[in-house]
Motif scaffolding. Sequence first.
Motif: not given
Length: 135
Positions: A58-60, A76-78, A89-90, A100-101
């Motif tokens: 899923a997304t995130h 965390a941080g992506t 993605t960074d 993930g958001d």
Amino acid sequence: CVAGFRTDCPATQHQPASGQTACQTCAEGSHQPSTGEANCITCPLGHYCTAGVQYECATHSYAPSVGLNACPICPAGTYNLLPKQSTCTDCPIGSICNAGDILECAAGSYTDVIKQTACHVQHCARVHIRYPDHL
């Protein structure tokens, strides 16, 4: 074979040995969409497989390697806003990324490096303006 008949295993199961009467469920991290197969298929990138069924991440979340039985949430941080991804993605400058958001920093706050999880409050220096007593 059962009573002289060949029994095909249903989707999600397989039977690698001939002459067996029972089918085996695919191992975690693998799937089988077809009937009558001898082997299961390793789950691909961006997906996870459990109980012989393949699912999209899923997304995130993401699946960074093949053969996974779950998709971890982006670190965390992506972030990741699309399904079926193998990477996250960074987080860019000016945003924060958690679970993930991605969110932009609110007015009056900022980030000045990538991969941040919290915005910094912008503190403005106090300026004292002194006016002459008589103009």
